[in-house]
Design an enzyme around this catalytic site. Structure first.
Site, mmCIF file in Angstrom:
data_model
loop_
_atom_site.group_PDB
_atom_site.id
_atom_site.type_symbol
_atom_site.label_atom_id
_atom_site.label_comp_id
_atom_site.label_asym_id
_atom_site.label_seq_id
_atom_site.Cartn_x
_atom_site.Cartn_y
_atom_site.Cartn_z
ATOM 1 N N HIS A 124 -2.394 7.258 4.230
ATOM 2 C CA HIS A 124 -2.802 7.322 2.830
ATOM 3 C C HIS A 124 -3.410 8.684 2.482
ATOM 4 C CE1 HIS A 124 -3.884 5.915 -1.105
ATOM 5 N NE2 HIS A 124 -3.660 4.651 -0.815
ATOM 6 N N ASP B 234 -3.891 5.209 -11.563
ATOM 7 C CA ASP B 234 -2.986 6.342 -11.371
ATOM 8 C C ASP B 234 -3.259 7.374 -12.466
ATOM 9 O OD1 ASP B 234 -0.942 8.134 -10.928
ATOM 10 O OD2 ASP B 234 0.647 6.625 -10.824
ATOM 11 N N ARG C 58 -2.424 10.520 -17.078
ATOM 12 C CA ARG C 58 -3.695 10.665 -17.790
ATOM 13 C C ARG C 58 -4.209 12.099 -17.766
ATOM 14 N NH1 ARG C 58 -6.516 5.595 -18.401
ATOM 15 N NH2 ARG C 58 -5.128 3.893 -17.821
ATOM 16 N N SER D 296 -2.950 -2.753 -7.924
ATOM 17 C CA SER D 296 -1.770 -3.251 -8.626
ATOM 18 C C SER D 296 -0.508 -2.546 -8.157
ATOM 19 C CB SER D 296 -1.918 -3.047 -10.136
ATOM 20 O OG SER D 296 -0.710 -3.385 -10.797
ATOM 21 N N ASP E 98 17.584 -0.820 -0.312
ATOM 22 C CA ASP E 98 18.841 -1.035 0.405
ATOM 23 C C ASP E 98 19.140 0.168 1.292
ATOM 24 O OD1 ASP E 98 21.412 -1.502 1.271
ATOM 25 O OD2 ASP E 98 22.309 -1.582 -0.729
#
Length: 454
Positions: A158, A296, A300, A389, A399
């Site tokens: 992360h 996020d 913004r 979220s 795929d």
């Protein structure tokens, strides 16, 4: 254990890439800096079946991984601690780790893919006892099941990639794996967040950030040591479209006299999760509680960041309340606290936050620990919660060349209070809530979670 590990490779970029040390942004170096796993399951198809073709699958994945690491070259590097809890990236093309494993189970044995003890064997294990510069930033595990199905688990640091960036990498890898060209090149320029630059103003002139304060403790405690030792449990709970709309309607009842914009699915459902957790934990009315909301900032900023910005542009803001207010007032109150936190995030907020962090002597106190039980760093657990979220992220339909997954979900996570919202896989308006709580509170949480909707 029903999983046998068969081979481990280090997959390096297929072509030469940029080399050298590069600074990370302040947002890369706070919050979650460990690896975050996701897992995809695929049933047998005409494209692959039992053992002989597994070699082709692994070869295809390794080849396409080596190609996608060229444009996503930071993920082939290694992190280094420099000083004061700060990190630097060495773009050295050391590569990503690729593990092959065999399971004695069939996919049918996993049922509806609800969390189980088996999950830990299906995702790559990161040995955080090693120096950080020895840890790959991407680890992949291909597990072959006796039925002919497979799972692909991807663990990404992360510190290099937030959710949108990690999914961008995965989708482009899948695209190359099925023989298509790269669709969107990642935007890799951390100067947009002034990475590596000195502060522009002293700390005394920086905005005061409640997000960087210590989160509330339980009223009878002065430290978190004992809470971190308690056993946790994970559940994935489904909300139908009707239940989601019921929660939105309930939350928005308090807005009827005004012209305010109605509460979103996230604000409504997360408010419900927050209230349910407080009830399940049995807190006193005067117990402070905090909810960490991941926002996020790409859209913004002024000007907005490119959607393909690769790094960490999402970060936590904190909504807070007393438990008594949260559980006694209508759902709309919880949703309003969440909205207030989200609406704080604008260009000035992000840029002044960078200045605040650049002025800190040590960033380690703003980082979550690698493992449960640690006595250092941040903690979101009891009486606090985090709800991230994934509702607007393209998490389904990955795929690699043998069809779309039959199930996609987060990998194992055992931090108390760590929660995630996902869209239902069928596109029918349902939602999934993946929540981790102390084991003693889980049954009560499920009870309040469903009963309070009625």
């Amino acid at each position: 254990m029903s999983v046998t590990f068969q081979a481990c490779y280090m997959v390096k970029p297929m072509e030469p890439t940029q080399r050298g040390r590069v600074p990370l942004s302040e947002w890369d170096q706070i919050g979650t800096i460990y690896h975050v796993p996701t897992i995809y399951f695929y049933r047998p198809s005409k494209h692959f079946d039992l053992s002989p073709n597994y070699t082709n699958i692994a070869s295809t994945l390794k080849d396409s991984l080596s190609r996608v690491l060229v444009p996503f070259y930071p993920l082939a590097g290694r992190l280094y601690w420099i000083k004061n809890g700060r990190l630097e990236l060495d773009c050295n093309a050391m590569g990503a780790q690729f593990i092959e494993a065999q399971s004695s189970l069939s996919l049918e044995d996993l049922g509806d893919f609800s969390p189980s003890s088996e999950d830990h064997y299906l995702v790559p294990t990161v040995d955080y006892t090693l120096p950080i510069h020895e840890l790959p930033l991407v680890l992949v595990q291909l597990t072959n099941f006796k039925c002919g199905g497979i799972s692909i688990s991807i663990a990404i640091s992360h510190a290099l990639a937030d959710g949108p960036s990690a999914l961008h990498f995965t989708s482009e890898w899948a695209r190359l794996s099925r023989g298509e060209p790269l669709q969107t090149v990642p935007f890799i320029d951390k100067k947009v967040f002034r990475a590596g630059e000195p502060p522009l103003a002293p700390l005394t002139k920086c905005r005061v950030y409640s997000e960087f304060d210590d989160l509330p403790l339980l009223l009878d405690q002065t430290k978190r040591t004992e809470e971190r030792k308690k056993k946790t449990d994970v559940a994935i709970l489904k909300l139908s479209k009707v239940q989601v709309e019921t929660l939105r309607k309930t939350a928005n009842e308090s807005l009827r006299p005004t012209k305010s914009r109605g509460y979103t699915r996230y604000e409504s459902v997360t408010g419900h999760v927050w209230r349910s957790a407080c009830k399940a934990r049995g807190h006193k009315e005067d117990q402070p509680t905090a909810l960490c909301v991941c926002v996020d900032s790409r859209g913004r900023m002024e000007p907005p960041l490119p959607k393909e910005y690769f790094g960490n542009a999402t970060f936590d803001v904190v909504a807070s309340s007393l438990v008594g207010d949260l559980v006694s007032k209508p759902l709309g109150y919880a949703s309003s606290r969440i909205r207030e936190a989200i609406e704080r995030v604008n260009d000035e907020y992000v840029r002044s936050g960078i200045e605040f962090l650049k002025n800190q002597d040590d960033l380690s106190r703003f980082q979550y620990p690698y493992v449960t039980g640690s006595e250092k760093g941040l903690l979101q657990g009891d009486p606090n919660l985090s709800v991230v979220s994934w509702l607007t992220l393209p998490i389904y339909g990955v795929d690699f060349g043998w069809g779309k997954e039959v199930y996609m979900g987060p990998g194992p996570h055992d931090f108390d209070g760590d929660s995630l919202l996902l869209p239902g896989p069928d596109g029918d308006g349902s939602l999934l809530v993946a929540v981790c709580l102390q084991e003693v509170h889980m049954d009560a949480f499920k009870k309040h979670f469903y009963e309070d909707i009625e």
